[in-house]
Design an enzyme around this catalytic site. Structure first.
Site, short mmCIF file in Angstrom:
data_model
loop_
_atom_site.label_atom_id
_atom_site.label_comp_id
_atom_site.label_asym_id
_atom_site.label_seq_id
_atom_site.Cartn_x
_atom_site.Cartn_y
_atom_site.Cartn_z
N GLU A 178 36.75 49.44 41.32
CA GLU A 178 35.83 48.88 42.32
C GLU A 178 36.50 47.68 42.97
OE1 GLU A 178 31.94 47.35 40.88
OE2 GLU A 178 32.37 45.75 42.32
N SER A 199 31.72 45.17 46.71
CA SER A 199 30.37 45.72 46.80
C SER A 199 29.61 44.96 47.87
CB SER A 199 29.67 45.72 45.45
OG SER A 199 29.58 44.44 44.96
N ARG A 233 41.12 44.49 34.45
CA ARG A 233 40.58 44.34 35.80
C ARG A 233 39.58 43.19 35.95
NH1 ARG A 233 37.43 48.02 33.29
NH2 ARG A 233 35.29 48.28 34.00
N HIS A 234 39.40 42.41 34.89
CA HIS A 234 38.47 41.27 34.96
C HIS A 234 39.19 39.95 34.80
CE1 HIS A 234 35.40 44.38 34.05
NE2 HIS A 234 34.66 43.62 34.84
N GLU A 278 32.29 36.17 32.04
CA GLU A 278 32.22 37.46 31.37
C GLU A 278 33.10 37.42 30.14
OE1 GLU A 278 32.25 40.81 34.44
OE2 GLU A 278 32.66 39.00 35.58
N ARG A 304 41.78 42.42 42.98
CA ARG A 304 41.62 43.89 42.84
C ARG A 304 42.22 44.60 44.04
NH1 ARG A 304 36.19 45.33 39.91
NH2 ARG A 304 36.34 43.93 38.12
N ARG A 308 33.16 33.69 36.71
CA ARG A 308 32.28 34.58 35.95
C ARG A 308 32.59 34.46 34.47
NH1 ARG A 308 30.59 39.39 39.98
NH2 ARG A 308 30.47 38.02 41.78
P1 AMO Z 1 30.22 41.80 42.90
O1 AMO Z 1 29.67 41.11 41.72
O2 AMO Z 1 30.33 43.29 42.84
O3 AMO Z 1 29.35 41.50 44.20
O4 AMO Z 1 31.64 41.19 43.23
C1 AMO Z 1 32.35 41.56 44.40
C2 AMO Z 1 33.79 41.89 44.08
O5 AMO Z 1 34.43 40.76 43.50
C3 AMO Z 1 35.39 41.19 42.56
N1 AMO Z 1 35.06 40.67 41.23
C4 AMO Z 1 35.96 40.40 40.27
N2 AMO Z 1 37.29 40.48 40.25
C5 AMO Z 1 37.92 40.13 39.13
N3 AMO Z 1 37.30 39.70 38.00
C6 AMO Z 1 35.95 39.61 37.97
N4 AMO Z 1 35.34 39.17 36.86
C7 AMO Z 1 35.23 39.96 39.15
N5 AMO Z 1 33.92 39.99 39.46
C8 AMO Z 1 33.84 40.42 40.73
C9 AMO Z 1 35.35 42.70 42.53
C10 AMO Z 1 33.97 43.00 43.06
O6 AMO Z 1 33.89 44.27 43.67
N6 AMO Z 1 27.42 39.02 46.01
C11 AMO Z 1 28.04 40.34 45.83
C12 AMO Z 1 28.79 40.77 47.06
C13 AMO Z 1 27.91 41.06 48.25
O7 AMO Z 1 26.97 41.86 48.13
O8 AMO Z 1 28.16 40.49 49.34
C14 AMO Z 1 28.95 40.28 44.62
O9 AMO Z 1 29.35 39.24 44.17
O10 AMO Z 1 36.35 43.19 43.40
#
Ligand code: AMO
Length: 430
Positions: A353, A356, A220-221, A214, A404, A212
């Site tokens: 979180e 999801s 937490r990212h 981001e 996480r 990602r």
């Molecule tokens: P989402 O984007 O909420 O959902 O991602 C799911 C989980 O992945 C982890 N996560 C991360 N952890 C660390 N750094 C990040 N940048 C990061 N981005 C995400 C989190 C998050 O809750 N396709 C959907 C899932 C689904 O519906 O099956 C999805 O990707 O713990």
């Protein structure tokens, strides 16, 4: 025969053993040297009374530099005053590889270092037993995930990480060049795991990297994380929430049972969550946040401040359900009688979180309309949409961030602690 330090007991008094490891500490008292050997399982005190050991062994021990790699062969001696009740009186010490001095980072817990310095010299930082403990527990978490999901009938799969389309419809993608074409690093196995429902697998899981782009630089990212994903047919959001909460409870049980040594090292006591986990709706979450002075307009994502306010009210793990349909990606299933909210959920631990998920739209026309409504082009989802035209079962799934999850289990303050070599906005090395 090589032994680990953890396998030696005072009852082995008189037995000859061979240890391999690192020189953790040398304490020279003139006529007596204490050498602390560290291996991946713990420590052993090697005691060298000048009058007892050979001159050669004594001189070798005296000249050892910290963090050098050694082999020690010697006799176990029960010694109540030594750590773990034994010491080793060495016959042979072999220096296998000398470490340079000074060390870039302290391996003993005596001098605390900044996380950035620790990550710069991560190979050294990882030698610290408390840091190793995190990864020993992480290993068990992954084992438990595989064991639990396999028992529940899920099949482990691997989907491509080099892709041509955005998954979540966002802009947070890393572009790469793929021969003459533009491609991206995948941000989620979402589209593929859904396609596999169209392929008739019914229950799949994947443990793999997500990327990602981001810009966030938070505790937490990450820009590269490990996601534990499942997808399951002929069920709804409630069905997969059940799988998720049982998995969390199983992981806590397994870690308590199999990793007590590492939990003790980290000073952690894990409570097994009671099931079912509490569920609050998005609207209840808004009210809770508002009562603490954090007002979020309906339809918007919950801010970190709002989540912290909610986290003060609810301890441990819980779900936030019934999110506004527009706040979630195009594939989430709206409620039949209230289409503005969706059959979606987030798994939370306090303010964080962890996962999801949702029931997905399985009808082709509805899906195409949702893609358009989100301002995306159905043409770029060709391979995905095809799977919905020839018999796609109703299905649901979730994605759980491994780092996480580890943060929540081990009370880590920074997500980078849960990754061997983290990738963030600044860090591409090591
Ligand atoms: P989402 O984007 O909420 O959902 O991602 C799911 C989980 O992945 C982890 N996560 C991360 N952890 C660390 N750094 C990040 N940048 C990061 N981005 C995400 C989190 C998050 O809750 N396709 C959907 C899932 C689904 O519906 O099956 C999805 O990707 O713990």
């Amino acid at each position: 025969m090589r032994m680990y330090t953890s396998e030696i007991t005072p009852e082995m008094d008189g037995k000859v053993v061979k240890l391999f490891g690192w020189v953790h500490e040398v304490r020279d008292h003139g006529g007596l040297i204490f050498l602390v050997l560290r291996d991946r399982e713990g420590f052993a005190q090697i005691t060298l009374p000048k009058k007892v050991v050979s001159k050669e062994v004594f001189n070798t021990a005296r000249s050892l530099k910290r963090e050098s790699v050694v082999a020690v062969e010697g006799k176990v001696k029960a010694e109540p005053k030594a750590p773990n009740g034994f010491e080793i009186i060495p016959d042979i010490i072999t220096l296998l590889n000398e470490a340079e001095a000074p060390l870039p980072l302290e391996v003993t817990e005596k001098v605390p270092a900044e996380l950035d310095t620790r990550l710069d010299y991560r190979f050294m930082d990882l030698r610290r037993p408390k840091v190793q403990a995190i990864f020993r527990i992480r290993h068990q978490v992954m084992q438990s995930v595989r064991e639990f999901l396999s028992k529940e009938g899920f099949i482990e799969v691997n989907t491509p990480k080099i892709v041509s389309t955005a998954t979540e419809g966002g802009t947070e993608l890393f572009p790469i060049s793929y021969f003459e074409k533009e491609a991206f690093l995948n941000q989620s196995p979402q589209l593929y795991k859904q396609v596999l429902m169209g392929a008739g697998f019914e229950k799949v899981f994947e443990i793999g990297p997500i990327f990602r782009a981001e810009e966030h630089n938070t505790t937490r990212h990450l820009n590269e994380a490990i996601s534990i994903d499942i997808e399951m047919s002929f069920t709804d959001h409630e069905g997969v929430m059940g799988v998720l909460e049982r998995l969390i409870a199983k992981i806590c049980e397994d870690i308590n049972q199999k990793c007590s040594k590492y939990l003790d090292l980290l000073g952690i006591k894990l409570e097994i969550p009671e099931l079912p986990l509490p569920r609050i709706t998005y609207e209840e979450a808004l009210k809770m946040a508002k009562s603490k002075g954090e007002e979020i307009p309906w339809g918007e994502d919950l801010s970190l401040q709002a989540l912290k306010a909610i986290g003060e009210e609810i301890n441990g793990y819980y779900f936030i359900v019934d999110w506004p349909t527009d706040a979630k990606p195009f594939y989430v299933m709206p409620h039949e009688n209230r289409p503005e909210i969706s059959k979606s959920f987030d798994l939370m631990h306090s303010w964080l979180e962890l996962a999801s998920g949702a029931q997905r739209i399985h009808r082709y026309d509805v899906l195409v309309n949702r893609i358009k409504a989100k301002g995306l082009q159905p043409e770029s989802f060709g391979f995905y949409l095809d799977a919905f035209r020839y018999g796609m079962p109703p299905h649901a799934g979730w994605g759980l961030g491994a780092e996480r999850l580890l943060m929540s289990l081990l009370d880590l303050k920074n997500i980078r602690e849960a990754v061997l070599f983290p990738r963030d906005r600044q860090r591409l090395v090591p």
